[in-house]
Scaffold this motif. Structure first.
Motif, PDB file in Angstrom:
ATOM      1  N   PRO A  32      24.046 -11.869 -14.616  1.00 15.75           N
ATOM      2  CA  PRO A  32      23.245 -12.792 -15.426  1.00 15.75           C
ATOM      3  C   PRO A  32      23.244 -14.208 -14.859  1.00 15.75           C
ATOM      4  N   TYR A  33      24.416 -14.684 -14.388  1.00 18.44           N
ATOM      5  CA  TYR A  33      24.493 -16.018 -13.792  1.00 18.44           C
ATOM      6  C   TYR A  33      23.501 -16.140 -12.628  1.00 18.44           C
ATOM      7  N   TYR A  34      23.485 -15.124 -11.781  1.00 16.02           N
ATOM      8  CA  TYR A  34      22.679 -15.183 -10.562  1.00 16.02           C
ATOM      9  C   TYR A  34      21.184 -15.186 -10.895  1.00 16.02           C
ATOM     10  N   ILE A  35      20.784 -14.340 -11.841  1.00 12.06           N
ATOM     11  CA  ILE A  35      19.374 -14.275 -12.215  1.00 12.06           C
ATOM     12  C   ILE A  35      18.934 -15.593 -12.850  1.00 12.06           C
ATOM     13  N   SER A  36      19.784 -16.167 -13.713  1.00 18.54           N
ATOM     14  CA  SER A  36      19.452 -17.469 -14.321  1.00 18.54           C
ATOM     15  C   SER A  36      19.271 -18.529 -13.244  1.00 18.54           C
TER      16      SER A  36
END
Length: 358
Positions: free
Chosen positions: A281-285
């Motif tokens: 999730p961090y990376y996609i955000s």
């Protein structure tokens, strides 16, 4: 005898927010954070504040009773964290070392505790761990899929897979920062081995050539990273250097394709998309912020409202039915989103005879 306890205040996701929102914005937030930290410590005669630029403050408390000192430190740490949340756009982690007779040792202990932010995440007070017991092996192995992505030249896909794997490993009972980094370094060396096209006569990897692409100082740098959000960016940049360029579908393209297909699902969440594309999730955000200058939620809302506007303009379907067709659990939720992003209610939009491009 006087003891010291160090409390290290560390802004969460500072590097990512500075990168996406800009240096001027970050400087304004840092001024607010500095004011919040100093306000919380100024009334305490036993506390001193020492800024550690760019985004840390070392608070040192002194006292004769180590037990009472730790209680005071825990109380102050909660106040510091709450003030930063209230007075800035950030959250913060406050890490507490144990009582020590020397200030240098107290700071070193607090920094050791702050390392656990890599495993636990931010927005919390972290106390000294009672004991450290490392898990012997990673909970999942990704070498087969990682090999496929590396050989396909899918840099972002490989970085996303590794970032998601790190997040999964961090949730493993008994995981600690040192173990997590050792596992990650092992995976990075595996990537070097798979990506390296230079082989010796016996077919083994030419590590002299390989290490020119992954210098030792880069591996050492992993030991200084305690933010998973920054680690994800670092992985993307590092794999970009390690892997040869090739046609690829990156993580953002995969995420956008998944959203375009599933945005009508009211239960769709960032975590759902992250799992579907084998990223975190961090990376996609981060990718939505860096590449699209928007957020995951705004992109999802845009897809849903575009569909809703089209249905309002081309059909006589009731608003509650349109809500169900566009990913909103209720008509009330659709009306709320419409007023916030379109500036009117769905009914007003329909009466005005507007078109989706209007």
């Amino acid at each position: 005898m006087t003891y010291a306890v160090a409390a290290l205040v560390d802004i969460d996701d500072f590097m990512v927010s500075e990168k996406t929102r800009g240096r001027p914005w970050a400087l304004r937030q840092l001024q607010r954070a500095d004011h919040a930290v100093r306000a919380a410590t100024s009334a305490r005669r036993d506390a001193t504040c020492h800024p550690r630029p760019p985004e840390e403050w070392l608070i040192m408390l002194s006292g004769a009773d180590p037990g009472a000192l730790m209680s005071d430190a825990e109380e102050l740490a909660e106040e510091l964290r709450a003030r930063i949340v209230r007075e800035t756009a950030w959250t913060a982690t406050v890490s507490l070392g144990g009582p020590s007779l020397e200030h240098v040792a107290a700071e070193r202990d607090a920094r050791r505790v702050n390392d656990y932010k890599l495993v636990l995440g931010g927005d919390r007070v972290i106390a000294p761990p009672a004991h450290e017991s490392a898990a012997p092996t990673p909970p999942v192995r990704i070498e087969q899929e990682l090999t496929r992505r590396v050989r396909a030249g899918d840099r972002n896909g490989a970085a996303g897979l590794l970032a998601g794997w790190v997040d999964r490993c961090a949730r493993e009972p008994g995981a600690d920062p040192r173990t997590l980094r050792n596992w990650l370094i092992g995976q990075l060396l595996f990537v070097v081995d798979v990506a390296n096209r230079s082989r010796l006569a016996d077919g083994s990897t030419d590590w002299v050539e390989a290490c020119a692409r992954l210098p030792i100082e880069d591996i050492i740098m992993v030991g200084d990273i305690h933010e998973r959000s920054y680690l994800h960016i670092w992985l993307r940049e590092t794999l970009g250097r390690l892997m040869p360029a090739a046609p690829r579908r990156d993580v953002l393209a995969l995420a956008e394709a998944y959203l375009a297909e599933h945005y009508t699902d009211p239960g769709l969440r960032l975590a759902t998309v992250a799992q579907a594309v084998s990223a975190s999730p961090y990376y996609i955000s981060h990718l939505f912020a860096e590449e699209r200058r928007t957020t995951f939620l705004r992109h999802l809302t845009g897809l849903r409202l575009r569909h809703a506007r089209r249905l309002l303009s081309t059909s006589a379907l009731p608003v509650d039915v349109i809500a169900a067709h566009t990913g909103y659990p209720t008509a009330k939720a659709l009306r709320s989103a419409f007023r916030r992003y379109v500036g009117c209610s769905p009914t007003e939009y329909r009466r005005a005879g507007l078109r989706p491009g209007s």
